[in-house]
Structure formats: structure tokens, C-alpha cells
Design an enzyme around this catalytic site. Structure first.
Site, PDB file in Angstrom:
ATOM      1  N   CYS A 177       0.984   2.490  13.055  1.00  0.00           N
ATOM      2  CA  CYS A 177       1.918   2.877  13.423  1.00  0.00           C
ATOM      3  C   CYS A 177       1.921   4.232  14.688  1.00  0.00           C
ATOM      4  CB  CYS A 177       1.512   3.772  12.237  1.00  0.00           C
ATOM      5  SG  CYS A 177       1.670   3.666  10.366  1.00  0.00           S
ATOM      6  N   GLN A 231      -8.176  -0.769   2.820  1.00  0.00           N
ATOM      7  CA  GLN A 231      -9.305  -1.121   4.104  1.00  0.00           C
ATOM      8  C   GLN A 231      -9.832  -1.434   3.269  1.00  0.00           C
ATOM      9  OE1 GLN A 231      -8.561  -1.329   7.037  1.00  0.00           O
ATOM     10  NE2 GLN A 231      -6.370  -0.532   7.548  1.00  0.00           N
ATOM     11  N   ASN A 239      -8.938   4.017   8.013  1.00  0.00           N
ATOM     12  CA  ASN A 239      -7.981   2.876   8.256  1.00  0.00           C
ATOM     13  C   ASN A 239      -8.433   2.498  10.103  1.00  0.00           C
ATOM     14  OD1 ASN A 239      -5.693   4.842   7.595  1.00  0.00           O
ATOM     15  ND2 ASN A 239      -5.057   4.126   9.537  1.00  0.00           N
ATOM     16  N   THR A 261      13.137  -6.824  -9.864  1.00  0.00           N
ATOM     17  CA  THR A 261      12.830  -8.638  -9.730  1.00  0.00           C
ATOM     18  C   THR A 261      11.490  -8.546  -9.519  1.00  0.00           C
ATOM     19  OG1 THR A 261      14.688  -8.958 -10.510  1.00  0.00           O
ATOM     20  CG2 THR A 261      12.861 -10.549  -9.698  1.00  0.00           C
ATOM     21  N   GLY A 320       0.925  -1.184  -0.073  1.00  0.00           N
ATOM     22  CA  GLY A 320       0.136   0.004   0.525  1.00  0.00           C
ATOM     23  C   GLY A 320       0.235   0.994   0.319  1.00  0.00           C
ATOM     24  N   SER A 371      -3.001  -4.020  -1.086  1.00  0.00           N
ATOM     25  CA  SER A 371      -2.338  -4.513  -0.005  1.00  0.00           C
ATOM     26  C   SER A 371      -2.898  -5.813   0.335  1.00  0.00           C
ATOM     27  CB  SER A 371      -2.011  -4.121   0.811  1.00  0.00           C
ATOM     28  OG  SER A 371      -0.794  -3.729   1.528  1.00  0.00           O
ATOM     29  N   ALA A 372      -1.852  -6.516  -0.226  1.00  0.00           N
ATOM     30  CA  ALA A 372      -2.051  -8.071   0.067  1.00  0.00           C
ATOM     31  C   ALA A 372      -2.675  -8.715   1.126  1.00  0.00           C
ATOM     32  CB  ALA A 372      -1.361  -9.518  -0.980  1.00  0.00           C
ATOM     33  N   HIS A 373      -1.869  -8.002   2.793  1.00  0.00           N
ATOM     34  CA  HIS A 373      -1.587  -8.522   3.668  1.00  0.00           C
ATOM     35  C   HIS A 373      -2.954  -8.233   4.482  1.00  0.00           C
ATOM     36  CE1 HIS A 373      -0.290  -4.655   6.515  1.00  0.00           C
ATOM     37  NE2 HIS A 373       0.332  -4.408   5.356  1.00  0.00           N
TER      38      HIS A 373
END
Ligand SMILES: *Cc1c(COP(=O)(O)O)cnc(C)c1O
Length: 390
Positions: free
Chosen positions: A328, A181, A153, A239, A73, A201-203
Site C-alpha cells: 500500500c 506474514q 510485513n 455464502t 487478512g 491469509s491464503a495469498h
């Protein structure tokens, strides 16, 4: 001790099916897809990477060639803001955003401001909603980009992005949304919503950490943020994180099928948790929008008369992991910029508790959470001179 994890807005547990899908790509299928023209194993990896692109695109109703893989993200947000600002600087220098964005938007905007861009902030109301009409007033001939998050979030408020997209389109201004989110949790159609750029974002939806994507609508002018070997059509060199990308693709595929079911379950747990908290604990107040206008798993409330840090630490000792704001700002000396912006009083700024439910939470956890919360709130309030019940 069994863990009750209530911080799914900070990150989520990887789905076993995602992990299983990723596994072979660390070892026997480790090849670099860039050499697919000469190596058959690279070609095989490439096929999986491209399938992941199709699955991510399908989740947000984009075309696969509009999806560019990133490290998550934060990188997607930086790419959108800095990439569009640099590519469009001949056309204007004004950007419209809000003060409740994630740090991954706020910090790059501060950098752009130092470079001479002008950031105009649209106000949000006490629930965290932006008013699309106010955006109309902020738009000028020099506006090159509107960046407004899909859902917040911390407080879960879902913004009226369809109307914002409409305004952007009418005024021929690019529209970026930080949808970290929402992607994987609520349906998104980038075409219907007139979105030009979107971060995911995947997580945040049961995929691995350190991988995500940016959707960039075909024809959008943007400079690359990460330069090098020219991977991802030159938009994002480096990569490819093949294992991560394949995990992201699998997470996207799973959630596309199961999102409605999981969302309903998550919402029911959240609603029942909040009902019981209100019934059993005095002096608690919801932060953010009403339940059907916020993320299905999000709960954010003030517990009057206590500081969130000792409460979170105490809950953690009983295996209950909640948050105080964003990942954070929890435990930091700075109060939440989101709670501040929606007008929470100074004395309550450190009393916010965020509990975010995910698909691995269970009904049976609710009573344990409420009992512990009730217990510790009572204890901490006894130590607090300012708290008087009633
Ligand atoms: C988590 C989050 C980010 C950052 O994503 P990462 O993949 O952790 O870098 C950005 N924006 C929002 C709204 C988030 O919730």
C-alpha cells in the site's frame, strides 16, 4: 522477459497444486455447502470445506471448530478488533497495540478510538521489537485486548509473541496476533503461544487472493463483524467462498509438509543476496532485525542518496519486481509508518527497498538482481547531489 519476483510479502504466486485442487469447485462441484442436508453435491462440497478447516487448524495447532473462514487478512483483523471491542465493552475500553501494525489493524483502531476506546501503543526499538515489560506497564483493569503482529510485513521483525501471550494470559486479557506474514512460513502453535485470536491469509503462502481465516479460541467473547445468514457459526455470514477455502486448505496442507525445506531455501537465497549487495554496493543499510530474528524471506534496506520510486521503476523495466515498503505504501506520497516508527531519519524515509524472497525464487537470480541494482543505484546517485561515496 523472465520476471524475477521479489515482492512475496505483498502476495505470492498460487502453487499449481492449489489451483488444480480448486478447479472442479468452480464448475461441476459448484454447489453451496449450506444445502448439504438435502443435496448430495452440496454434501460433497461441504466435506472438502471441512477438510480445509482441518488442514488450516492443523497448520497452527488449533481445533477445526476454532477456524472461521473470511475474505482474508484485512477482514480477519477487523473482525478480531471490532468484534472483541464490541463484545467486551462492558468490561473495559482499553486496547494495547503497536505503531508498526499493518493498515488493517491501524485503521480499525482509529475507528474504535473515535467510538471511545483508548488505544495504548507500546514502543518498538530501532529493530522493530516490542518490549514485553513495557506491555506489563500499559496493562490496566480496563484493558480488554492486546493486538500485536507476529512479524512485520515491511521489515520482517518477528515479535516476542510467546512472552506477550504469557502476559495476556496472566492478566486475563485477550491476545490477538496478525500472523498474516508468518502463517505458512514459520511454525505456529496457538496453544503454546497463548493466542486467543489470529489472522491469516491464503495469498501470502501460495494460495488464492480474497480468502483467509480467523482463529478464535473456544470461549472467546466476540461479536460478528459480518452479519447475515449465520454461516461459520454466525461469526461470518455470507455464502462460503468454497473454491477459495479449498485452495486455502490445500495451501495449508502443502506448507505444513514443505515449510522447513522451503524456509531454508528462501533464507539461503536471502542471505546470499544481502551478502552480495553489501559487498558490491556502498551505502546500503539493513532496516529491521538481524537475519535470524526476522522472516526468512525478508530483506529491507536503505540505499543512501536515492529515492526508492525511480529505482523500483527502473528495476521493474528489467523484470525485477521489488517493493518500497508495504504494497500500500510503495509509490505513495506518505513515507512508511514502520520506518518512521523505528527511527529512520527523515532524509532516508523514501530510500527503503524491500525484497521478499519466496519459494519460487532461484539461486541463479541473485547475480542478476545484484548487477541490476548496482547499475541503477550508481546511475541514480550520479543524478543525486546529496550522495558522496566514502
Ligand atoms: C497482507 C497483510 C494483511 C492483509 O491481508 P489481505 O489478505 O491482503 O487482506 C494484513 N496484515 C499483514 C501483516 C499483511 O502482510
Amino acid at each position: 522477459m523472465a520476471i524475477i519476483y521479489l515482492d512475496n510479502a505483498a502476495t505470492t504466486q498460487v502453487d499449481e497444486r492449489v489451483l488444480k485442487k480448486m478447479f472442479p469447485f468452480f464448475t461441476e462441484k459448484f454447489a453451496n455447502p449450506a444445502t448439504k442436508w438435502t443435496s448430495s453435491i452440496s454434501k460433497e462440497v461441504d466435506i472438502y470445506v471441512e477438510q480445509a478447516r482441518v488442514d488450516v487448524a492443523s497448520l497452527i495447532e488449533a481445533d477445526p471448530d476454532e477456524i472461521f473462514f473470511t475474505s482474508g487478512g484485512t477482514e480477519s483483523d477487523n473482525t478480531a478488533l471490532k468484534g472483541v471491542a464490541l463484545a467486551m465493552r462492558e468490561n473495559g475500553n482499553e486496547i494495547i497495540s503497536t505503531k508498526i501494525e499493518h493498515e488493517a489493524i491501524i485503521k480499525p483502531l482509529e475507528t474504535l478510538e473515535k467510538m471511545g476506546f483508548i488505544i495504548k501503543f507500546v514502543n518498538v526499538d530501532k529493530y522493530g521489537f516490542v518490549d514485553p515489560d513495557e506491555i506489563k506497564n500499559l496493562v490496566s483493569k480496563k484493558t480488554i485486548l492486546i493486538s500485536i503482529m507476529h512479524a512485520n510485513n515491511e521489515i520482517g521483525t518477528i515479535e516476542p509473541i510467546e512472552e506477550i501471550g504469557e502476559i495476556a494470559k496472566e492478566n486475563k486479557i485477550y491476545f490477538h496476533t496478525d500472523a498474516v506474514q508468518t502463517v505458512g512460513h514459520i511454525p505456529i502453535n496457538v496453544k503454546q503461544l497463548n493466542i486467543d485470536l489470529l489472522s491469516l491469509s491464503a495469498h501470502k503462502f501460495y494460495g488464492p487472493k480474497g480468502v483467509g481465516a480467523i482463529y478464535i479460541r473456544k470461549g472467546t467473547k466476540i461479536d460478528p463483524f459480518m452479519e447475515g445468514g449465520g454461516q461459520e457459526g454466525g461469526i461470518r455470514s455470507g455464502t462460503l467462498n468454497t473454491t477459495g477455502i479449498i485452495g486455502l486448505g490445500e495451501a495449508a496442507k502443502i506448507t505444513k509438509k514443505e515449510m522447513d525445506f522451503d524456509g531454508e531455501k528462501v533464507k539461503n537465497i536471502r542471505n546470499s543476496l544481502w551478502k552480495k549487495i553489501q559487498e558490491q554496493i556502498p551505502g546500503v543499510f539493513l532496516n529491521g532485525a538481524e537475519m535470524d530474528k526476522r522472516l526468512p524471506g525478508n530483506l529491507n534496506f536503505l540505499v543512501k542518496g536515492i529515492r526508492n520510486e525511480p529505482l523500483l521503476v527502473a528495476l521493474n523495466e528489467r523484470g525485477i519486481i521489488a517493493g518500497g515498503g508495504s504494497a500500500c505504501s510503495a509509490g505513495s506520497k506518505e513515507p512508511s509508518h514502520v520506518l518512521k516508527t523505528i527511527g529512520i531519519n527523515a532524509e532516508d524515509l523514501f530510500s527503503g527497498i524491500r525484497m521478499t524472497i519466496g519459494k519460487f525464487n532461484r539461486e541463479e537470480e541473485i547475480d542478476i538482481i545484484v548487477a541490476n541494482l548496482k547499475d541503477y543505484v550508481k546511475k541514480l546517485r550520479e543524478l543525486s547531489p546529496s550522495w558522496k561515496e566514502g
